[in-house]
Design an enzyme around this catalytic site. Sequence first.
Site, short mmCIF file in Angstrom:
data_model
loop_
_atom_site.label_atom_id
_atom_site.label_comp_id
_atom_site.label_asym_id
_atom_site.label_seq_id
_atom_site.Cartn_x
_atom_site.Cartn_y
_atom_site.Cartn_z
N TYR A 52 10.91 -26.91 -65.81
CA TYR A 52 11.64 -28.18 -65.87
C TYR A 52 11.88 -28.65 -64.44
CZ TYR A 52 12.09 -27.63 -70.85
OH TYR A 52 11.80 -27.49 -72.18
N ASN A 60 15.50 -34.78 -58.21
CA ASN A 60 15.95 -33.40 -58.39
C ASN A 60 14.84 -32.36 -58.22
OD1 ASN A 60 18.64 -34.06 -58.78
ND2 ASN A 60 18.36 -34.39 -60.96
N ASP A 75 7.04 -38.76 -59.06
CA ASP A 75 7.44 -40.14 -59.32
C ASP A 75 8.50 -40.60 -58.33
OD1 ASP A 75 9.04 -38.12 -60.93
OD2 ASP A 75 10.31 -39.88 -61.18
N HIS A 129 8.72 -39.56 -65.34
CA HIS A 129 8.97 -38.33 -64.58
C HIS A 129 7.76 -37.39 -64.58
CE1 HIS A 129 12.33 -37.12 -62.28
NE2 HIS A 129 12.93 -36.31 -63.12
N ASN A 178 14.21 -29.82 -62.49
CA ASN A 178 15.29 -29.41 -61.58
C ASN A 178 15.09 -28.03 -60.97
OD1 ASN A 178 16.28 -31.80 -62.53
ND2 ASN A 178 18.13 -30.95 -63.43
N TYR A 207 7.97 -34.96 -73.35
CA TYR A 207 8.01 -35.56 -72.02
C TYR A 207 6.67 -36.16 -71.60
CZ TYR A 207 12.45 -33.14 -71.66
OH TYR A 207 13.72 -32.71 -71.88
#
Length: 190
Positions: free
Chosen positions: A64, A112, A91, A19, A66, A14
């Site tokens: 993560y 999220n 972001d 993100h 969420n 990632y």
Amino acid sequence: MKLIVGLGNPGTQYMTTRHNIGFEAVDTLAELKGIAMQKNKFKSIIGEGTIGGEKVILMKPQTYMNLSGEALRACMDWHKLTSEDILVIYDDVSLEVGQLRIRKSGSAGGHNGIKSIISHLGGQEFLRIKVGVGEKPAGWDLANYVLGRLSEEEMKVLGPKLKDICDAIEMILIKGPDQAMNTYNLKMKR
């Protein structure tokens, strides 16, 4: 004490994705201010130091995106912080690449990570810095877009903005959010 939270996803897959701009901002701030990001507490990588005379905790949740609110809430409860003590960097696809927007409150706008934080705080009243990553191209899935790597051109724009984000945070800590909003919300993207 202020808690400065950069949102992102853990793992090398990632890194340099749209993100993860919150993680990038916190890493840049830590480097500029000599704050070691090494402790693993509250399901996060954290560092503690001082910025503008204010004690701060820098946080990169490792839950993560969420589930970002879980890590934030655990740290807030431990340190007895309120929503007035936090600043979240993340972001935003509704802003042009590199555009900054400082807000004192607001909805999740489909993000999220922010949805999770609002859920765990029980409200939308917390300071945030939104960093524009550009609108997704027509026909693209939003998740694929925000989890996609930044292009070379986007990195050229966003790289210098990381320093602006750090300057904005310092202004917030020293002069307050209104002064920072008046300065950074009006700046052009380049």
